[in-house]
Design a protein around this motif. Structure first.
Motif, PDB file in Angstrom:
ATOM      1  N   LEU A 320       0.936  -1.084   0.073  1.00  0.00           N
ATOM      2  CA  LEU A 320      -0.194   0.177   0.186  1.00  0.00           C
ATOM      3  C   LEU A 320       0.838   1.345  -0.125  1.00  0.00           C
ATOM      4  N   ILE A 321       1.959   1.269   0.809  1.00  0.00           N
ATOM      5  CA  ILE A 321       2.980   2.425   0.682  1.00  0.00           C
ATOM      6  C   ILE A 321       3.692   2.663  -0.717  1.00  0.00           C
ATOM      7  N   GLU A 322       3.853   1.444  -1.298  1.00  0.00           N
ATOM      8  CA  GLU A 322       4.377   1.639  -2.777  1.00  0.00           C
ATOM      9  C   GLU A 322       3.566   2.182  -3.493  1.00  0.00           C
ATOM     10  N   ASN A 323       2.143   1.651  -3.383  1.00  0.00           N
ATOM     11  CA  ASN A 323       1.187   1.948  -4.560  1.00  0.00           C
ATOM     12  C   ASN A 323       0.711   3.574  -4.307  1.00  0.00           C
ATOM     13  N   SER A 324       0.707   4.097  -3.025  1.00  0.00           N
ATOM     14  CA  SER A 324       0.651   5.507  -2.826  1.00  0.00           C
ATOM     15  C   SER A 324       1.662   6.277  -3.233  1.00  0.00           C
ATOM     16  N   ILE A 325       2.774   5.807  -3.365  1.00  0.00           N
ATOM     17  CA  ILE A 325       4.063   6.591  -3.724  1.00  0.00           C
ATOM     18  C   ILE A 325       3.861   6.928  -5.093  1.00  0.00           C
ATOM     19  N   ALA A 326       3.754   5.525  -5.845  1.00  0.00           N
ATOM     20  CA  ALA A 326       3.500   5.708  -7.358  1.00  0.00           C
ATOM     21  C   ALA A 326       2.269   6.642  -7.604  1.00  0.00           C
ATOM     22  N   ARG A 327       1.277   6.533  -6.910  1.00  0.00           N
ATOM     23  CA  ARG A 327      -0.126   7.502  -7.282  1.00  0.00           C
ATOM     24  C   ARG A 327       0.264   8.936  -7.310  1.00  0.00           C
ATOM     25  N   LEU A 328       0.885   9.277  -6.037  1.00  0.00           N
ATOM     26  CA  LEU A 328       1.379  10.708  -5.928  1.00  0.00           C
ATOM     27  C   LEU A 328       2.344  11.134  -6.842  1.00  0.00           C
ATOM     28  N   GLU A 329       3.401  10.472  -7.410  1.00  0.00           N
ATOM     29  CA  GLU A 329       4.372  10.733  -8.327  1.00  0.00           C
ATOM     30  C   GLU A 329       3.617  10.881  -9.676  1.00  0.00           C
ATOM     31  N   ARG A 330       2.876   9.779 -10.080  1.00  0.00           N
ATOM     32  CA  ARG A 330       2.081  10.069 -11.392  1.00  0.00           C
ATOM     33  C   ARG A 330       1.143  11.365 -11.386  1.00  0.00           C
ATOM     34  N   LEU A 331       0.604  11.491 -10.183  1.00  0.00           N
ATOM     35  CA  LEU A 331       0.011  12.881 -10.117  1.00  0.00           C
ATOM     36  C   LEU A 331       0.879  14.079 -10.236  1.00  0.00           C
ATOM     37  N   ALA A 332       2.012  14.343  -9.803  1.00  0.00           N
ATOM     38  CA  ALA A 332       3.078  15.167  -9.974  1.00  0.00           C
ATOM     39  C   ALA A 332       3.274  15.336 -11.457  1.00  0.00           C
ATOM     40  N   LEU A 333       3.564  14.166 -12.181  1.00  0.00           N
ATOM     41  CA  LEU A 333       3.750  14.308 -13.462  1.00  0.00           C
ATOM     42  C   LEU A 333       2.596  14.808 -14.436  1.00  0.00           C
ATOM     43  N   ARG A 334       1.388  14.443 -14.157  1.00  0.00           N
ATOM     44  CA  ARG A 334       0.313  14.975 -14.741  1.00  0.00           C
ATOM     45  C   ARG A 334       0.178  16.499 -14.638  1.00  0.00           C
ATOM     46  N   HIS A 335       0.754  16.965 -13.502  1.00  0.00           N
ATOM     47  CA  HIS A 335       0.800  18.452 -13.264  1.00  0.00           C
ATOM     48  C   HIS A 335       2.060  19.166 -13.729  1.00  0.00           C
ATOM     49  N   PRO A 396      12.846  11.915 -17.425  1.00  0.00           N
ATOM     50  CA  PRO A 396      13.578  12.084 -16.176  1.00  0.00           C
ATOM     51  C   PRO A 396      13.550  10.498 -15.645  1.00  0.00           C
ATOM     52  N   PHE A 397      14.447  10.225 -14.915  1.00  0.00           N
ATOM     53  CA  PHE A 397      14.873   9.035 -14.350  1.00  0.00           C
ATOM     54  C   PHE A 397      14.035   8.888 -12.914  1.00  0.00           C
ATOM     55  N   ASN A 398      13.385   7.670 -12.982  1.00  0.00           N
ATOM     56  CA  ASN A 398      12.556   7.426 -11.593  1.00  0.00           C
ATOM     57  C   ASN A 398      12.953   6.216 -11.138  1.00  0.00           C
ATOM     58  N   PRO A 399      13.680   5.987 -10.160  1.00  0.00           N
ATOM     59  CA  PRO A 399      14.027   4.525  -9.784  1.00  0.00           C
ATOM     60  C   PRO A 399      12.732   3.595  -9.534  1.00  0.00           C
ATOM     61  N   ARG A 400      11.888   4.296  -8.851  1.00  0.00           N
ATOM     62  CA  ARG A 400      10.376   3.254  -8.825  1.00  0.00           C
ATOM     63  C   ARG A 400       9.794   3.085  -9.925  1.00  0.00           C
ATOM     64  N   GLU A 401       9.811   3.780 -11.014  1.00  0.00           N
ATOM     65  CA  GLU A 401       9.128   3.308 -12.095  1.00  0.00           C
ATOM     66  C   GLU A 401      10.060   2.292 -12.949  1.00  0.00           C
ATOM     67  N   ILE A 402      11.355   2.435 -12.695  1.00  0.00           N
ATOM     68  CA  ILE A 402      12.171   1.243 -13.264  1.00  0.00           C
ATOM     69  C   ILE A 402      11.895  -0.238 -12.566  1.00  0.00           C
ATOM     70  N   ARG A 403      11.853  -0.101 -11.365  1.00  0.00           N
ATOM     71  CA  ARG A 403      11.389  -1.358 -10.647  1.00  0.00           C
ATOM     72  C   ARG A 403       9.925  -1.755 -11.071  1.00  0.00           C
ATOM     73  N   GLU A 404       8.913  -0.888 -11.170  1.00  0.00           N
ATOM     74  CA  GLU A 404       7.625  -1.414 -11.682  1.00  0.00           C
ATOM     75  C   GLU A 404       7.697  -1.960 -13.237  1.00  0.00           C
ATOM     76  N   SER A 405       8.683  -1.337 -13.733  1.00  0.00           N
ATOM     77  CA  SER A 405       8.708  -1.778 -15.147  1.00  0.00           C
ATOM     78  C   SER A 405       9.295  -3.083 -15.317  1.00  0.00           C
ATOM     79  N   ALA A 406      10.167  -3.351 -14.400  1.00  0.00           N
ATOM     80  CA  ALA A 406      10.899  -4.896 -14.326  1.00  0.00           C
ATOM     81  C   ALA A 406       9.777  -5.779 -13.756  1.00  0.00           C
TER      82      ALA A 406
END
Length: 784
Positions: A320-335, A396-406
Motif C-alpha cells: 500500500l505504501i508503494e502504491n501510494s507513492i506511485a500514485r502521488l508521483e504520477r499525479l506530479a507528472l500529470r501536473h 527524467p529518471f525515476n527508480p521506482r518506475e524502473i522497478r515497476e517496469s521490471a
C-alpha cells in the motif's frame, strides 16, 4: 698451592688453542667445498638450435611450439623451460608432457588425450539422457579432459540434488578404444528421494501451521508423493520459503517478523527431512495518522492528500505504501512537475501499535534516462519489452518506475529471468537502463479430458502461443467435444494495439449443441472483434461487435406441430448483429486488504445493427470474497441477473436465459424456468427473458493433511428464470412468472495431480413440480 693453579691455567690455554685451530680447519674445508660446487639450477642457461616434438597425432607441432613459447637461437633459463612445460599441460590436450634438453636440442614428448568416441549415461531413470547430455561440457568428437569430465559428473549430481535425491552419486568412467579414442560413461546411482516428511512451525501464534504451510513452496509428502514433486527436500527452495513467509507476514502488518532459523533434521532412515521454521511474529501494526507535506512551493499538499486511498486503521502493508507513492508521483507528472520524489517517513507508535506515515513530496536529483539497452531476447522483439516502460530515452529518471517496469516485464511470462538495473551513463546526470532477460518457452499444446454430468465425457485439444512471433501477441486454437456439445474456436489478441495499453482481439467460434433433455439443436457461427483498456486503477472497459449466425432445428422425429419450439425453429437461420460493452471493477487480492475484494461487472449488447433480430441484453454480476478465522475459511457471495428486451417480441429459446448447474446448483441445466408441457407428449424447457440468482458459499479444511488437497464447503443458492415473449402453444406454459428456487448443499474439493475434482451433494428446499432436480454431480478436468 700456587704451582697447581699455574699448571691448570697452562692446560686450559693449550685446549683453547687446539679448539680454535679445529674450527678454522672446518671453516676452510666448507668454503673449499662450496667453491667446488657448480652454479645453482636457477642460474643455469640453455640455448637450443632446434626443437623436436614427438608423440603428437592430432595436434600440429606448430600448435605445441606456440604453447611452449620457446624460440630457437635464444637463451632460456631452466625456469622458462618449466613454464613451457606448464603451458603445454594447461592446454588440456595432453595426458603427459616431457621436456628434455639434449645439448643444443630440446625434445618435447607428449601423449595426447583420446578423442571422445561417444558419451553414455547409465543407471538413470528419473532424469532423461537428453536433459543431462545437453547441459554437460564434454561432447563427442572433442578431446576428453578428465577435469571437465569430473566437472560434468558434479553437475549431474547437483541436478539430482535439486530434484530431491541428495544421495545420488555419479562416477565418470573412461573406456579406451582404438585410434586413440575413448568412450565416456557416467555411471549414476540415483538413490532415494529425500522427502519432506513434516513441516512445522515454532513461534506462530496468529496463524496456524496449516495456513502457513499453504504459503510455502515446499510441501509435505503425502499419498500422492509419486506425482507431487514439491515434496522433495531442496535447500534452495527452503531459502525461498523464508522469503515467502516474510512477504506473507509483512502484507498483514507484522513489520517485525523474522525467521530466526530453519532446522532440517534427517530422519532415521535417511530418506526424509523434518523441517521446522522458527518464527518471531511480533505485533500487528495498523496505519495511524496519514499526512502529506510538500517541500516544493509549486505543489499543494492538500491536493495530494486527497489522492491517497489509505485510511487510518487499515492493516499496514508495504504494498500500500508503494502504491501510494506511485500514485502521488504520477499525479506530479500529470501536473507537469518533473524530478519529484515521494519519501515515506514512518513513525512507530508502540503503545497503539500503529504506524504514522508522512508522505514527503521532495525535489529529486536531475537525472535523465540516456538509453535503454535490452539483451538476451532471442525471440521477443525489443518493442515488446520497451512497451513495459513508462519512461523513454530523454525522460527524467525515476527508480521506482524502473522497478515497476521490471515487474511488468516478469509478469509477461515470456522470460525465465528478467533483470533490470540502472548504471551511470556518459555523464553523472545520465543513466543507462540495462534489461537482461532469458527466454523461456511460451507455446503449449494441450490434450485434455473432461467429465461432467452436464455434457458427459469430453476431449479438449488446444494450441496456444502467448508470444506469437515474438510480438507479445496471444494466439489460440481449440477444439472441445462432448456428448452434447462441440465447440471450435480461434482467438487472437494484440495487447499493445497502436503501441498503447489497448488490447485488440478477434475471436471466431463455431458451436453445435444438442442437449439430451431438449428437442432442439443449435448451430452457431460467431465473429467477435473486441477492444479493451483500463479506465481506472481497478476498472477496465471492453467494447465489442458480435456477429452471430444462429441456426435452430428440431431433432429428427421429434417435431410437435404448433409448439413454441417448433414455431421458433421454423424461422430458420437468424443473423444477429450487435454492439456491446462490459465494464469490470476487480479489487480481489489487489485492493487495500489482501484477504478480501469484490468483482463488479455490467454488460449490455444492442442488437439490430443490420441483423434479423433486434434486442437489448443486459446482465450484471457482483462477487465478494473474504477469508476469516485466521484465513482458514473462504467466504463467497455472488449475485447475478440479466434481462432481455426484444421490441418485436420475437426472442427464441436460443436467445433466452437458462441457469447452468454452476449458476444454480441442484438442478439440471434446463431444469428450471418456463416450460411448455403436455402429459406424456411434451416437456420443453423454454428459457426466460429474465434471470436472477444469489449464491453463498463457505470453503474450509476438513482436518485432513493439506498435502492431500481435500477441502469441504457448504453453499446456499437461490434463483429463478422467468418471462416469455410468446406463451401460446399446443401445450400449457408453466412458470412464466417469477418463482424462487432454494437449494442447500455440501461440496468436496480435491486438487489432484491430474486436475481439480469437485463433488456436489444438494437438496432443493423449494422447487416446482416440473423442475428437474439433480442431487449429485461432479466435474473433473485434466491436462496432459
Amino acid at each position: 698451592m700456587t704451582n697447581h693453579i699455574g699448571a691448570a691455567v697452562q692446560v686450559r690455554a693449550v685446549k683453547d688453542t687446539w679448539l680454535q685451530q679445529a674450527v678454522m680447519a672446518i671453516f676452510v674445508l666448507i668454503t673449499a667445498l662450496l667453491l667446488a660446487l657448480p652454479s645453482t639450477a636457477g642460474a643455469q642457461e640453455y640455448k637450443f638450435n632446434s626443437i623436436k616434438v614427438d608423440g603428437n597425432q592430432r595436434i600440429e607441432s606448430a600448435a605445441i611450439l606456440n604453447y611452449a613459447g620457446i624460440e630457437t637461437g635464444k637463451v632460456v633459463t631452466a625456469g622458462q623451460i618449466n613454464g613451457a612445460y606448464q603451458r603445454i599441460l594447461d592446454s588440456g590436450l595432453f595426458e603427459t608432457v616431457e621436456l628434455t634438453p639434449r645439448g643444443s636440442r630440446l625434445d618435447i614428448k607428449v601423449v595426447e588425450y583420446p578423442t571422445i568416441n561417444r558419451i553414455s549415461i547409465e543407471g538413470n531413470e528419473r532424469l532423461k539422457d537428453d536433459a543431462l547430455l545437453s547441459a554437460i561440457e564434454s561432447q563427442p568428437r572433442k578431446v576428453l579432459n578428465p577435469t571437465v569430465a569430473e566437472r560434468d559428473a558434479a553437475f549431474i549430481a547437483e541436478a539430482y540434488s535439486q530434484s530431491g535425491r541428495l544421495a545420488a552419486r555419479v562416477t565418470p568412467r573412461i573406456i579406451r578404444r582404438s585410434d586413440n579414442r575413448a568412450d565416456l560413461v557416467f555411471e549414476i546411482f540415483e538413490g532415494g528421494i529425500s522427502e519432506v516428511e513434516r513441516i512445522s512451525f515454532v513461534g506462530n501464534q496468529h496463524y496456524s501451521d496449516r495456513r502457513l504451510r499453504r504459503v510455502l513452496g515446499s510441501k509435505q509428502a503425502g499419498l500422492l508423493r509419486a506425482l507431487i514433486k514439491k515434496d522433495t527436500y531442496v535447500a534452495d527452495r527452503v531459502e525461498f520459503d523464508k522469503q515467502l513467509l516474510r512477504d506473507f507476514y509483512l502484507s498483514r502488518g507484522y513489520v517485525d517478523f523474522r525467521t530466526t532459523g530453519v532446522n532440517a533434521e534427517l530422519s532415521r532412515e535417511r530418506d526424509g527431512y523434518f523441517l521446522t521454521f522458527n518464527l518471531q511474529e511480533g505485533q500487528q501494526f495498523r496505519f495511524g495518522e496519514i499526512s502529506v507535506v510538500s517541500e516544493i512551493d509549486a505543489i499543494d499538499a492538500v491536493e495530494y492528500m486527497e489522492a491517497l486511498k489509505i485510511k487510518p486503521g487499515v492493516v499496514y502493508s508495504p504494498t500500500l505504501i508503494e502504491n501510494s507513492i506511485a500514485r502521488l508521483e504520477r499525479l506530479a507528472l500529470r501536473h507537469g512537475h518533473d524530478f519529484v520524489r515521494v519519501d515515506p517517513r514512518v513513525t512507530r507508535n508502540e503503545r497503539e501499535l500503529s504506524l504514522d506515515v508522512e508522505f514527503a513530496v521532495v525535489r529529486g536529483p536531475r537525472i535523465f534516462v540516456e538509453r535503454i539497452d535490452v539483451e538476451g531476447n532471442t525471440a521477443t522483439l525489443d518493442r515488446v519489452i520497451r512497451h513495459q516502460f513508462r519512461s523513454v530515452e530523454g525522460d527524467p529518471f525515476n527508480p521506482r518506475e524502473i522497478r515497476e517496469s521490471a515487474e511488468r516485464i516478469r509478469a509477461l511470462g515470456f522470460f525465465e529471468t528478467a533483470e533490470v538495473n540502472a548504471r551511470e551513463g556518459s555523464s553523472p546526470d545520465q543513466v543507462v537502463v540495462d534489461v537482461d532477460v532469458v527466454e523461456q518457452p511460451t507455446g503449449s499444446l494441450k490434450f485434455g479430458g473432461t467429465f461432467s454430468t452436464d455434457h458427459g465425457i469430453g476431449l479438449v485439444i488446444e494450441f496456444a502461443e502467448r508470444n506469437f512471433l515474438g510480438r507479445g501477441q496471444y494466439l489460440s486454437l481449440s477444439l472441445a467435444t462432448a456428448s452434447e456439445l462441440e465447440d471450435y474456436s480461434f482467438t487472437f489478441i494484440e495487447p499493445a494495439f497502436l503501441g498503447r495499453d489497448l488490447a485488440a482481439g478477434l475471436e471466431f467460434r463455431f458451436q453445435e449443441q444438442e442437449p439430451d433433455e431438449a428437442r432442439w439443436v443449435t448451430r452457431i457461427g460467431e465473429i467477435k472483434p473486441t477492444l479493451a483498456f483500463p479506465v481506472s486503477e481497478f476498472g477496465r472497459l471492453e467494447l465489442r461487435y458480435t456477429g452471430t449466425n444462429n441456426k435452430m432445428t428440431v431433432g429428427s422425429g421429434q417435431s410437435i406441430p404448433g409448439s413454441l419450439i417448433d414455431n421458433e425453429a421454423a424461422r430458420g437461420d437468424i443473423w444477429k448483429s450487435s454492439l456491446g460493452y462490459t465494464y469490470g471493477y476487480d479489487t480481489r487480492f489487489k485492493g487495500l486488504d489482501p484477504n478480501r475484494g469484490v468483482l463488479l461487472e455490467f454488460s449490455q449488447d444492442f442488437g439490430g445493427l443490420g441483423g434479423d433480430y433486434e434486442f437489448v441484453a443486459t446482465s450484471a454480476r457482483a462477487v465478494a470474497e473474504t477469508r476469516v478465522l485466521q484465513e482458514e475459511v473462504r467466504l463467497f457471495a455472488t449475485f447475478e441477473g440479466g434481462a432481455l428486451y426484444s421490441p418485436n417480441d420475437d426472442s427464441r429459446v436460443t436467445d433466452r436465459y437458462f441457469l447452468s448447474s454452476k449458476q444454480l446448483r441442484g438442478f439440471e441445466p434446463l431444469g428450471v424456468g418456463p416450460r411448455e408441457y403436455q402429459a406424456g407428449v411434451q416437456d420443453d424447457a423454454l428459457g426466460g427473458k429474465y434471470f436472477a440468482v444469489a449464491r453463498f458459499e463457505a470453503q474450509f479444511p476438513l482436518g485432513l493433511p493439506e498435502e492431500y488437497g481435500v477441502n469441504g464447503g457448504f453453499f446456499y443458492d437461490v434463483g429463478s428464470v422467468w418471462g416469455l415473449d410468446q406463451n401460446s402453444g399446443v401445450g400449457t406454459v408453466f412458470y412464466e412468472d417469477l418463482s424462487w428456487r432454494h437449494v442447500i448443499g455440501f461440496s468436496i474439493f480435491w486438487e489432484t495431480p491430474v486436475g481439480p475434482l469437485r463433488f456436489n451433494f444438494t437438496k432443493a428446499l423449494k422447487k416446482e413440480a416440473l423442475d428437474r432436480e439433480r442431487n449429485f454431480d461432479f466435474t473433473i478436468s485434466a491436462q496432459f
